[in-house]
Each structure stands twice: as C-alpha cells, then as structure tokens.
Design a protein around this motif. Structure first.
Motif, PDB file in Angstrom:
ATOM      1  N   ALA A 156       0.828  -1.112   0.037  1.00 33.92           N
ATOM      2  CA  ALA A 156      -0.091   0.080  -0.069  1.00 33.92           C
ATOM      3  C   ALA A 156       0.830   1.248   0.026  1.00 33.92           C
ATOM      4  N   SER A 187      -6.411  -6.323   3.094  1.00 33.73           N
ATOM      5  CA  SER A 187      -5.535  -5.899   2.030  1.00 33.73           C
ATOM      6  C   SER A 187      -5.553  -6.964   0.843  1.00 33.73           C
ATOM      7  N   SER A 236      -1.513  -7.574  12.531  1.00 30.84           N
ATOM      8  CA  SER A 236      -2.168  -6.213  12.174  1.00 30.84           C
ATOM      9  C   SER A 236      -3.467  -6.182  12.386  1.00 30.84           C
ATOM     10  N   ALA A 279       2.980  -3.344   8.222  1.00 30.19           N
ATOM     11  CA  ALA A 279       3.071  -3.842   9.563  1.00 30.19           C
ATOM     12  C   ALA A 279       4.121  -4.937   9.932  1.00 30.19           C
TER      13      ALA A 279
END
Ligand code: 2P0
Length: 320
Positions: free
Chosen positions: A12, A136, A184, A276
């Motif tokens: 991302a 995600s 996460s 993360a």
C-alpha cells in the motif's frame, strides 16, 4: 473439485489502517496499492468428501495455526455446506513478516476456492470475499496500481493504472525474517481504541488518496513519493502513540530510511514505505534499481534484498 491459483502481494502506498466494521472486516479508510510481480503465493484447493476436516500445508509442512482463518474464508467462498478441503500453499518469501503474505494467500485462496467449488464470480465479487478474510487481500485481485474504496456496505476495488503505463520497481530490504510480534488486526484495533491521532488519520485519508491518484495519473514521481512517505509515517505515528504502543521498526529499519534519504539527496528517484513489520520497501524507477539495491544491501542490519516490478492480479494457474 480442485483448482490452483497464484497471487502476488501488494504494497500500500496509501495505507489501510483501522476498521469501520470488525465483523464484516470493512476498512475505515480507502487505500491505494501496487501489486508486485516476483513474490507470490500459490494455493491449491481440493474439495474431498472423504476427508473429515480441512487440512493445510504451508511449503509442504502441515500447519494448524492459519487453518481456521482459511476455513472461514472457504465457507464464505464455497458455502458452509461445502466438503472438507485439502489446502496446499507455497510461498517464495518470508511469511507474516510484513511482506503482505496474508494478502497474496487470501487472494489466491479465494480464486482457487471459488473455481474448485464451480462458482463463477466477477473479479469485484472475489475481491469482496478476499477482503472479508484480510482487508489488503482484496487489492491483490487486481494488478498494477489498485484503489480500494468503501462503497455502502461493501468495498469497491479496481485497477486505476496498469503496471505497463508506469513500471515502477520495488526493492524490499529484509531486516528480520521471523514472524511479527503483533498481528495487523490486533494492532489496528489498539490504534482505533487508544491512539489520540486515529480520528484525524481517518478524517484526512481522502486528501491523501486524492493526491496519490493525481500523482499516479500524471506519473509524477516526486508527488507520489511525498504523499506516500507522509501517509506511511502518519500510520506508524498512530501506532507509536497508542496504548500499548506498537512499534514494528527495528534499528535497521531506521537505517534504511536514512539510506533512502541519502539516495534522494544524490538525485535518485526513490521513496520508502513500511507496513506492519520491520521491512523497508523502496519504490524507484527502473534506472535507479542498481543504486538502490547496492545502498540497501550495504546498510547495516539488512539481511537480504529482493527486487520486483509490478504485476497482475490473482488468477487461476494455467492447466490447473
Ligand atoms: C495495508 N496493512 O494497507 C496496510 C498497511 C499493513 C500496513 O493491510 O485485519 O492483513 O486481515 O484486514 O490486510 C495488513 O493488514 O489486515 C495491512 P486484516 P491485513 O496494506
């Protein structure tokens, strides 16, 4: 009753952090990512009436830890009345270390599971199902530059620019290969509940998304670099200020950031982003790859460097 799919992780540039609905796993904010090419997860799903329960191997080794999340994902993809599944997964990069292995795993599982169950679903529907398992993962259904937006009770995901239109490269600097200390999902929840910066993060995300979209449309590297680094540091600041704090970085993570700053000062088009975990992803233009690789490799604490271009969305493997 059997299918194999392959999916790549995505990184991302404008991050997803926080959920508006934990039950349905809906993100609190939109996000923009790039899908990678060289790293991948391959998943084979075989529904087998004779098996009593689901089973999973990861790189050939039986794994019980991940199985409940994978089983729940298959229930949504194939229906709860489905047969038991034998799932075999293989991955060519470290799992659960901030390299988005859950994104590629659940994207591949969704595509393979739907095909094995004989369900023909649009890519958007597959993305929604993958997103229920891992936010995600919805983005790994698509290739190139991908945007995930909230849309009513669901998400809407799609490619906003093809990889070939702007073939960026990513140099991943590995600083630690073990699994991460906090997942996460848990870290996001701690951020949402306790970070004094969380509300302004959510409130300002649309501006960051607009800026990134504009930079991507105009192939404006400095523009994308500025907004991506800002958004990444903001996400980590939320975590640092939460209670208990979540700090994914190690000393080498920080040294990699300094390396990227030095490259930038030398005129190399490169920017960093961190997810993360403690790894640093340096995004650059093709001309810069060898300089970026060499500089990160020479950074103390970096144990390995992997370079990748941008790739396609999750798909069934030919002949599988
Ligand atoms: C992202 N990350 O946008 C952000 C940036 C990590 C940092 O999405 O709870 O495994 O399973 O929906 O997708 C990693 O979180 O979380 C993630 P869940 P996921 O890539």
């Amino acid at each position: 009753m059997q299918a194999t799919a392959i999916a790549q992780p995505n990184i991302a540039l404008i991050k997803y952090w926080g959920k508006r609905d934990a039950e349905r796993n809906l993100p609190a904010v939109g996000s923009i990512s790039i899908t990678l090419r060289e790293l991948y997860t391959r998943m084979r799903v075989r529904f087998d009436d004779s098996a009593e329960r689901d089973s999973l191997t990861v790189n050939g080794v039986p794994d019980r830890q991940m199985l409940p999340r994978l089983s729940a994902c298959l229930d949504r993809v194939a229906g709860p009345a489905r047969s038991s599944a034998r799932i075999d997964s293989s991955c060519n990069f470290p799992i659960a270390a901030g390299l988005a292995s859950s994104a590629s795993s659940f994207a591949a599982l969704t595509v393979a599971g739907a095909a094995a169950a004989g369900r023909r679903l649009e890519r958007g529907a597959l993305a929604s199902l993958a997103g229920r398992a891992s936010g995600s993962a919805a983005r790994s259904l698509f290739g190139g530059f991908v945007e995930l937006a909230n849309a009513g009770d669901d998400i809407e995901v799609g490619t906003i620019r093809e990889a070939r239109d702007w073939p960026l490269s990513v140099v991943v600097a590995i600083t630690e290969s073990g699994p991460k200390r906090v997942g996460s999902t848990e870290a996001m929840e701690i951020s949402r509940r306790t970070s004094p910066f969380y509300a302004s993060w959510v409130e300002r995300q649309d501006r960051d998304l607009d800026a990134a979209r504009e930079a991507i449309a105009g192939r404006d590297f400095p523009g994308l670099a500025a907004i991506a680094e800002h958004n990444c540091l903001k996400m980590h600041s939320i975590m640092w200020a939460s209670r208990p704090p979540t700090v994914f970085w190690n000393a080498a993570t920080m040294r990699c950031l300094q390396t990227v700053r030095r490259l930038q000062a030398d005129g190399v088009d490169v920017f960093f982003t961190i997810d993360a975990g403690p790894q640093v992803k340096a995004v650059c233009l093709r001309d810069g790859i060898s300089d970026v690789e060499a500089a990160l490799r020479a950074t103390a604490g970096v144990t390995d460097v992997a370079t990748t271009g941008l790739g396609d969305g999750a798909r069934l493997e030919a002949g599988a």
